[in-house]
Scaffold this active site. Structure first.
Site, PDB file in Angstrom:
ATOM      1  N   GLY A 229       0.842  -1.197   0.000  1.00 33.10           N
ATOM      2  CA  GLY A 229       0.000   0.000   0.000  1.00 33.10           C
ATOM      3  C   GLY A 229       0.867   1.232   0.000  1.00 33.10           C
TER       4      GLY A 229
ATOM      5  N   GLY B   6     -24.963 -11.927 -25.634  1.00 37.78           N
ATOM      6  CA  GLY B   6     -24.071 -12.482 -26.646  1.00 37.78           C
ATOM      7  C   GLY B   6     -22.615 -12.364 -26.222  1.00 37.78           C
TER       8      GLY B   6
ATOM      9  CB  VAL C 183     -17.334 -13.992 -22.626  1.00 39.08           C
ATOM     10  CG1 VAL C 183     -16.855 -15.273 -21.998  1.00 39.08           C
ATOM     11  CG2 VAL C 183     -16.629 -13.767 -23.926  1.00 39.08           C
TER      12      VAL C 183
ATOM     13  CB  SER D  54     -24.749 -12.492 -20.606  1.00 39.23           C
ATOM     14  OG  SER D  54     -24.578 -12.420 -21.995  1.00 39.23           O
TER      15      SER D  54
ATOM     16  CE  LYS E  67     -14.388 -10.691 -20.297  1.00 41.95           C
ATOM     17  NZ  LYS E  67     -15.776 -10.209 -20.354  1.00 41.95           N
TER      18      LYS E  67
END
Ligand code: XMP
Length: 517
Positions: free
Chosen positions: A58, A230, A232, A234, A373
């Site tokens: 930090g 459409g 990735v 969902s 992701k």
């Protein structure tokens, strides 16, 4: 089957830019982990029952007024703790050692010499080798806390790593999560496996199994709807729910008419093989008529978001008797991090159908909320999605509407679709597509003079936007080879009616954004 989320490590975030990277490295070692802000309560830590705790780096100094800290009682839970950089300094401070402003600040690569080849450095040769590590600190440890010993040093940092003599407490001044630390992977693995006793069970195959089981238990015989875009996230969400309770799921695919060339057809064709019940709503005209005459970017976004929700509600009502809404929220969207989050935290509100559950009183199912992701992409491959769909670039919820400056019309959409398809085709055939964050065309309805054959033309401009980025918070324009740019330009001007000029966007973010509106 044991739940793979049970074996977890907690990462407490003190505002380091690399906190998410620590999580990535832990998960790459196949151990599940969660990030929490440093001020998470001790009760909550206990309730999560972690196998280990990592204190991140930090920007603060432990002696700063209001410096972020944890309760010293964290060290009484009997859970192994690894402090990284600030995390190590804080450990020292809390356990009554001394941290000092160093005259020798270290930023960037340094050579680490290992003094104790025990637990943390197991498997690494101590002598005479030194290892490259990545440092980024002004403060350093001057006096170790009681019962701690130094286990590594660098030229300007006498205590570059430390451990407690008997308890499982460790600190490293360098950043093992950073790729430039060549022993980073080994250090993290030693902490996870040798010290915390974790098992490497977190992989996407077991995730699919466990997510399916959890969802089955959660939904019972309830009915579920899912909004398919459409993209990735969902699509994977729908496929996972389908796996768990397919006959109870209806996926709604609202085609807002703002998608790329052949996009809806490609996605629907792909979904067919999964027996997914897809309710397709061709609402292009509805969106276009709402957008008629609207030029302001924010208004366009708002109209599209609201219209989407309206249509989705109508369809859900038509399906009737729905209990759950499945959506593709990802982990970065839910982390309560103290790090700078940037606009990405709010960007997804439309994409993730924000506002729907409140209105419709649906319970949320978010099977991807623990995943990053790239993990979602692995799940997608695991579920049989073709690479072409899995590695598609991000595409904004408002679609091509924010890539047509000013008013959106059917004619302009067609021009942009054709130009964009050429950009994508050339990026893919030249193998550049997978190397960049996003590549797309933008239609500037500004007319400029040109000459084609013997005729004067007076047509629109297309801008090409290709960017490199890690997380969309910052981005730089991609230095594409000029030959490739020439090819894109030639083909667009020759093949797309209504365009006689192509420009390449050479702005970085900030101060520009990736999208033009
Ligand atoms: P900007 O233009 O803000 O974009 O630099 C950052 C990233 O977010 C995407 N983006 C959106 N995604 N709904 C989305 O789902 C939106 O309204 C939206 N606006 C921008 C953009 O494509 C880029 O990847």
């Amino acid at each position: 089957m044991t739940n793979i989320l049970e074996q977890k490590v907690l990462i407490l975030d003190f505002g380091s830019q690399t906190t998410q990277l620590i999580a990535r490295r832990v998960r790459e070692a196949k151990v599940y982990c969660e990030i929490y802000p440093y001020n998470i309560s001790l009760e909550k830590v206990k309730a999560r029952d972690p196998k280990g705790i990592i204190l991140s780096g930090g920007p603060a100094s432990v002696y700063d007024k209001g410096a972020p800290a944890v309760s010293p009682e964290l060290f009484e839970l009997g859970v192994p703790i690894l402090g990284i950089c600030y995390g190590m300094q804080l450990t020292t401070y809390l356990l009554n050692g001394t941290v000092e402003h160093s005259r020798h600040r270290e930023y960037g690569p340094a050579r680490l010499s290992i003094d104790d080849p025990g637990d943390m450095f197991h498997g690494l040769s101590p002598d005479p080798v030194t290892y490259q590590v990545w440092m980024s600190h002004g403060d350093r440890i001057e006096a170790l806390p009681k019962d701690f010993i130094g286990i590594a040093h660098s030229e300007s940092c006498p205590v570059a790593a430390m451990r407690h003599r008997t308890l499982p407490f460790f600190g490293v001044q360098f950043h093992p999560e950073v790729i430039h630390t060549e022993i980073g992977k080994g250090v993290i693995a030693n902490f996870l496996f040798r010290i915390c006793g974790c098992m490497p069970t977190w992989d996407m195959h077991s995730f699919v199994e466990s997510a399916t089981n959890d969802m089955r238990a959660k939904v019972g015989s309830g009915r579920i709807i899912c909004a398919l875009s459409g993209g990735v996230d969902s699509t994977v969400t729908a496929l996972l729910v389908n796996r768990a309770a397919g006959h109870q799921l209806t996926s709604v695919f609202v085609n807002n008419g703002l998608l790329r060339k052949n996009e809806a057809e490609t996605v629907l064709a792909f979904l067919k093989q999964f027996d997914l019940k897809v309710h397709y709503v061709d609402a292009g005209n509805r969106f276009l008529s709402k957008l008629a005459g609207v030029e302001d970017p924010e208004k366009k976004r708002k109209i599209i978001g609201e219209e989407f929700i309206r249509i989705f509600e109508e369809e859900a009502r038509r399906i009737g008797d729905v209990n759950f809404l499945a959506q593709g929220t990802l982990y970065p969207d839910v982390i309560e991090s103290v790090s700078f989050k940037g606009p990405s935290a709010t960007i997804k509100s439309h994409h993730n159908v924000g506002g729907l559950p409140d209105v419709m009183q649906l319970e949320l199912i978010e099977p991807l909320r623990e995943l990053f992701k790239d993990e979602v992409r692995k799940v997608a491959l695991e579920l049989g999605m073709p690479e072409d769909l899995v590695f598609r670039h991000p595409f904004p919820g408002p679609g091509l509407a924010i890539r047509i400056l000013g008013e959106v019309t059917a004619e302009r959409l067609e021009v942009l679709r054709d130009a964009d398809a050429i950009v994508l085709e050339i990026m893919k055939s030249s193998s550049w597509y997978r190397k960049v964050w996003q590549a797309f065309a933008v239609l500037l309805p500004v007319r400029t003079v040109g000459v084609m054959g013997d005729e004067r033309t007076y047509d629109n401009v297309v801008a090409i936007r290709v960017v490199d980025s890690l997380d969309a918070m910052t981005a730089d324009w991609t230095r594409l080879p000029t030959d490739l740019l020439a090819k894109i330009s030639n083909r667009i001007i020759n093949e797309v009616r209504g365009v006689n000029r192509v420009c390449y966007d050479i702005s970085s973010k900030p101060p520009a954004t990736i999208e033009w509106e």
